[in-house]
Design a protein around this motif. Structure first.
Motif, PDB file in Angstrom:
ATOM      1  N   VAL A 254      39.407  -7.059 -22.277  1.00 29.79           N
ATOM      2  CA  VAL A 254      39.478  -6.243 -23.489  1.00 29.79           C
ATOM      3  C   VAL A 254      38.507  -5.077 -23.351  1.00 29.79           C
ATOM      4  O   VAL A 254      37.323  -5.271 -23.049  1.00 29.79           O
ATOM      5  N   VAL A 255      39.003  -3.850 -23.557  1.00 28.10           N
ATOM      6  CA  VAL A 255      38.191  -2.636 -23.465  1.00 28.10           C
ATOM      7  C   VAL A 255      38.044  -2.038 -24.855  1.00 28.10           C
ATOM      8  O   VAL A 255      39.026  -1.877 -25.579  1.00 28.10           O
ATOM      9  N   ASP A 256      36.801  -1.724 -25.232  1.00 26.42           N
ATOM     10  CA  ASP A 256      36.573  -1.031 -26.496  1.00 26.42           C
ATOM     11  C   ASP A 256      35.353  -0.138 -26.356  1.00 26.42           C
ATOM     12  O   ASP A 256      34.809   0.017 -25.261  1.00 26.42           O
ATOM     13  N   ALA A 257      34.920   0.435 -27.463  1.00 26.88           N
ATOM     14  CA  ALA A 257      33.809   1.390 -27.416  1.00 26.88           C
ATOM     15  C   ALA A 257      32.496   0.746 -26.988  1.00 26.88           C
ATOM     16  O   ALA A 257      31.576   1.443 -26.551  1.00 26.88           O
ATOM     17  N   ASP A 258      32.402  -0.584 -27.099  1.00 21.39           N
ATOM     18  CA  ASP A 258      31.177  -1.291 -26.713  1.00 21.39           C
ATOM     19  C   ASP A 258      31.173  -1.701 -25.254  1.00 21.39           C
ATOM     20  O   ASP A 258      30.225  -2.320 -24.784  1.00 21.39           O
ATOM     21  N   GLY A 259      32.238  -1.412 -24.520  1.00 21.82           N
ATOM     22  CA  GLY A 259      32.296  -1.778 -23.112  1.00 21.82           C
ATOM     23  C   GLY A 259      33.542  -2.577 -22.803  1.00 21.82           C
ATOM     24  O   GLY A 259      34.617  -2.330 -23.364  1.00 21.82           O
ATOM     25  N   THR A 260      33.402  -3.581 -21.947  1.00 21.87           N
ATOM     26  CA  THR A 260      34.537  -4.375 -21.494  1.00 21.87           C
ATOM     27  C   THR A 260      34.168  -5.850 -21.494  1.00 21.87           C
ATOM     28  O   THR A 260      33.085  -6.224 -21.025  1.00 21.87           O
ATOM     29  N   ARG A 261      35.067  -6.688 -22.014  1.00 18.84           N
ATOM     30  CA  ARG A 261      34.874  -8.135 -22.033  1.00 18.84           C
ATOM     31  C   ARG A 261      36.005  -8.806 -21.287  1.00 18.84           C
ATOM     32  O   ARG A 261      37.138  -8.322 -21.278  1.00 18.84           O
ATOM     33  N   ALA A 262      35.688  -9.943 -20.684  1.00 14.08           N
ATOM     34  CA  ALA A 262      36.712 -10.715 -19.985  1.00 14.08           C
ATOM     35  C   ALA A 262      36.237 -12.151 -19.842  1.00 14.08           C
ATOM     36  O   ALA A 262      35.044 -12.441 -19.944  1.00 14.08           O
ATOM     37  N   GLN A 263      37.189 -13.047 -19.596  1.00 10.93           N
ATOM     38  CA  GLN A 263      36.874 -14.438 -19.317  1.00 10.93           C
ATOM     39  C   GLN A 263      36.789 -14.621 -17.799  1.00 10.93           C
ATOM     40  O   GLN A 263      37.719 -14.274 -17.080  1.00 10.93           O
ATOM     41  N   LEU A 264      35.670 -15.150 -17.350  1.00 13.22           N
ATOM     42  CA  LEU A 264      35.423 -15.335 -15.917  1.00 13.22           C
ATOM     43  C   LEU A 264      35.536 -16.806 -15.553  1.00 13.22           C
ATOM     44  O   LEU A 264      34.896 -17.661 -16.163  1.00 13.22           O
ATOM     45  N   THR A 265      36.365 -17.090 -14.555  1.00 14.38           N
ATOM     46  CA  THR A 265      36.418 -18.419 -13.960  1.00 14.38           C
ATOM     47  C   THR A 265      35.776 -18.335 -12.584  1.00 14.38           C
ATOM     48  O   THR A 265      36.194 -17.537 -11.744  1.00 14.38           O
ATOM     49  N   LEU A 266      34.752 -19.171 -12.368  1.00 11.20           N
ATOM     50  CA  LEU A 266      33.957 -19.121 -11.141  1.00 11.20           C
ATOM     51  C   LEU A 266      34.099 -20.443 -10.405  1.00 11.20           C
ATOM     52  O   LEU A 266      33.930 -21.517 -11.008  1.00 11.20           O
ATOM     53  N   ASP A 267      34.420 -20.364  -9.114  1.00 12.72           N
ATOM     54  CA  ASP A 267      34.590 -21.561  -8.277  1.00 12.72           C
ATOM     55  C   ASP A 267      35.661 -22.499  -8.841  1.00 12.72           C
ATOM     56  O   ASP A 267      35.613 -23.718  -8.618  1.00 12.72           O
ATOM     57  N   GLY A 268      36.614 -21.942  -9.593  1.00 11.62           N
ATOM     58  CA  GLY A 268      37.709 -22.747 -10.109  1.00 11.62           C
ATOM     59  C   GLY A 268      37.356 -23.635 -11.277  1.00 11.62           C
ATOM     60  O   GLY A 268      38.215 -24.369 -11.781  1.00 11.62           O
ATOM     61  N   MET A 274      32.274 -12.666 -19.856  1.00 19.31           N
ATOM     62  CA  MET A 274      31.526 -11.565 -19.259  1.00 19.31           C
ATOM     63  C   MET A 274      31.626 -10.350 -20.164  1.00 19.31           C
ATOM     64  O   MET A 274      32.681 -10.088 -20.751  1.00 19.31           O
ATOM     65  N   HIS A 275      30.535  -9.600 -20.256  1.00 23.54           N
ATOM     66  CA  HIS A 275      30.551  -8.334 -20.976  1.00 23.54           C
ATOM     67  C   HIS A 275      29.746  -7.327 -20.184  1.00 23.54           C
ATOM     68  O   HIS A 275      28.629  -7.622 -19.748  1.00 23.54           O
ATOM     69  N   VAL A 276      30.319  -6.169 -19.958  1.00 22.53           N
ATOM     70  CA  VAL A 276      29.587  -5.080 -19.314  1.00 22.53           C
ATOM     71  C   VAL A 276      29.649  -3.877 -20.253  1.00 22.53           C
ATOM     72  O   VAL A 276      30.687  -3.614 -20.872  1.00 22.53           O
ATOM     73  N   GLY A 277      28.526  -3.178 -20.366  1.00 21.67           N
ATOM     74  CA  GLY A 277      28.416  -2.136 -21.378  1.00 21.67           C
ATOM     75  C   GLY A 277      29.083  -0.825 -21.048  1.00 21.67           C
ATOM     76  O   GLY A 277      28.743   0.204 -21.636  1.00 21.67           O
ATOM     77  N   THR A 278      30.041  -0.808 -20.119  1.00 20.19           N
ATOM     78  CA  THR A 278      30.780   0.405 -19.761  1.00 20.19           C
ATOM     79  C   THR A 278      32.269   0.108 -19.825  1.00 20.19           C
ATOM     80  O   THR A 278      32.713  -0.903 -19.280  1.00 20.19           O
ATOM     81  N   PRO A 279      33.071   0.942 -20.490  1.00 19.54           N
ATOM     82  CA  PRO A 279      34.500   0.651 -20.652  1.00 19.54           C
ATOM     83  C   PRO A 279      35.276   0.739 -19.340  1.00 19.54           C
ATOM     84  O   PRO A 279      34.969   1.550 -18.464  1.00 19.54           O
TER      85      PRO A 279
END
Length: 473
Positions: A254-268, A274-279
């Protein structure tokens, strides 16, 4: 250091100064970067003269040059060779610094600076103090380089002149790979070969962190794996299937004015937000690459996942990467202005695609102001640039910023504008572009200045010009 004010050279200078070396250097023009290095302890001179070699009071032990930029008849370079002083390239010094401990190097056609910066932000938040060299200003640290206390070195590996083949990294991130810099390499095959040669240098104890959504990156990773390199793959769940190991997957971006969010699956198994402050989807993909590389160096058991994720969430961005330049109050609304270094069609498309999601949420228009960089790149990618720019609602294209190249007959902004499907204007220079943009913008618009040339100066002028006028009409 001849050309010490350049992005790559100044980064190396800062690290050397932080580690106690005496550094002097010169550049053709005065700049804020030169003054900043002087305040940091370097002895600097404006202009290239043979006597600059003794600016620090004694002859240097080595002279450092940027191979791509310094002409052979530079008077300092001539004087150094006449005096028998060893001359080395910036990449050689960078490689030497990297070998002092564990090293992570970030390569790819796009995204190197952002990924390297996220890596540093995440590692710092997780309690590490790496040395780093970045091709842009890491805004939250206020610098492009630093000599850290930990024996870990993080840097971009620039493929543009082929020098990355001299590095010997422990861990490499490959964000993507598609043809670029064909003025230097001539063919796509020669360009890809540089990546293949570089990745083959990863030791058996190291790893290649590769984006498997990108066809070029996946192919490079496949070739590296065939040479015995361990591949750590990452992708989105909607990405293409392949036969390489997938360690991290992203879903629900999901991308919005606050950056980008996503669901991270690690090692299965490990699933987290996850959230990063850049779109931009590309930004959250880059952040996964940073996380995986940091984990490789720290070790899976010792890696502070929560700390690293917190660092990504608070990531302040990089100069000239989706960088806010100001907001203008206009007719009861506002106009936001951003600047980005995007100078390849894929980069322009990624930036405008991310911006489009923000603009649509606010109901305004997306205005793209683009300055093509290099005649050769414009000639090769004109139609691709036009397609990328057509993601905007209004487009302004400046004339080509030639940089190191001489003009080519018939290669100009018209090669691009004739294929743009959105309403488009052509501007002969920055002053004309300023006039066009300030005359067209409306409340709710988002303006992006794009390119690798002097267009970076336009954003603040748009903000100041409209604020001064009180209206863009």
């Amino acid at each position: 250091m001849i050309g010490i004010g350049g992005a790559g050279m100044s980064a190396v200078a800062r690290i050397l100064l932080d580690h106690g070396a005496a550094v002097s250097g010169s550049d053709a023009r005065d700049s804020d970067e030169l003054r900043s290095l002087e305040a940091h302890g370097a002895v600097v001179r404006v202009g290239h003269h043979a006597d600059a070699l003794h600016a620090a009071g004694a002859a240097p032990e080595i002279v450092v040059v940027s191979k791509a930029a310094i002409p052979a008849d530079n008077p300092e370079l001539v004087a150094a060779r006449d005096s028998g002083i060893p001359v080395v390239t910036r990449s050689q010094v960078l490689g030497h610094l990297a070998r002092a401990g564990r090293s992570i190097m970030v390569c790819g056609t796009h995204g190197k600076t952002s990924t390297t910066s996220m890596l540093i932000a995440g590692m710092t938040a997780a309690g590490s103090d790496p040395s780093f060299a970045v091709g842009g200003m890491v805004l939250q640290f206020g610098t492009n380089a630093r000599g850290g206390a930990d024996p870990v070195f993080v840097a971009e590996a620039d493929e543009s002149d082929g020098s990355l083949v001299h590095y010997e990294p422990d861990v490499v991130i490959l964000t993507n790979a598609e043809p670029d810099h064909l003025d230097h390499f001539g063919t796509a095959e020669a360009y890809f070969e540089v990546f293949d040669t570089f990745l083959a240098r990863i030791p058996a104890t190291g790893a290649l962190v590769a984006c498997l959504d990108d066809e070029g990156s996946a192919e490079r990773a496949r070739r590296a794996a065939a040479r015995g390199v361990r591949v750590v793959g990452y992708r989105t769940v909607t990405g293409p299937e392949n036969d390489l190991p997938v360690v991290a997957e992203l879903a629900d971006v999901v991308v919005d004015a606050d950056g980008t969010r996503a669901q991270l699956t690690l090692d299965g198994r490990t699933r987290t937000t996850m959230h990063v402050g850049t779109p931009g989807e590309h930004m959250v993909l880059n952040s996964v690459a940073a996380l995986l590389a940091a984990r490789e160096v720290a070790g899976t058991d010792a890696f502070d996942l929560d700390g690293f994720l917190a660092g990504l969430s608070g990531f302040g961005g990089v100069g000239r990467r989706f960088e806010p330049k100001g907001e203008i109050a206009l007719d009861g609304g506002s106009v936001r202005v951003f600047d980005d270094y995007a100078h390849h069609p894929t980069e322009v498309s990624a930036v405008l695609g991310a911006a489009r999601e923000i603009v649509e949420a606010d109901g305004g228009r997306l205005v793209a102001v683009f300055q093509p960089h290099l005649y050769s790149r414009t000639r090769i990618f004109a139609e691709e640039f036009a397609a990328a720019l057509s993601l905007a609602d209004r487009v302004v294209v400046l004339e080509v910023y030639g940089a190191r190249e001489q003009p080519e007959p018939g290669v100009d902004a018209g090669l691009i504008t004739r294929h743009v499907t959105s309403p488009v204007d052509r501007a002969s220079d920055l002053d004309t572009a300023l006039e066009v943009v300030t005359g067209m913008i409306e409340p709710g618009d988002v303006v992006f200045t794009l390119g690798a040339g002097d267009i970076t100066t336009l954003g603040p002028r748009i903000v100041a010009g409209v604020d001064t006028a009180g209206s863009g009409h």
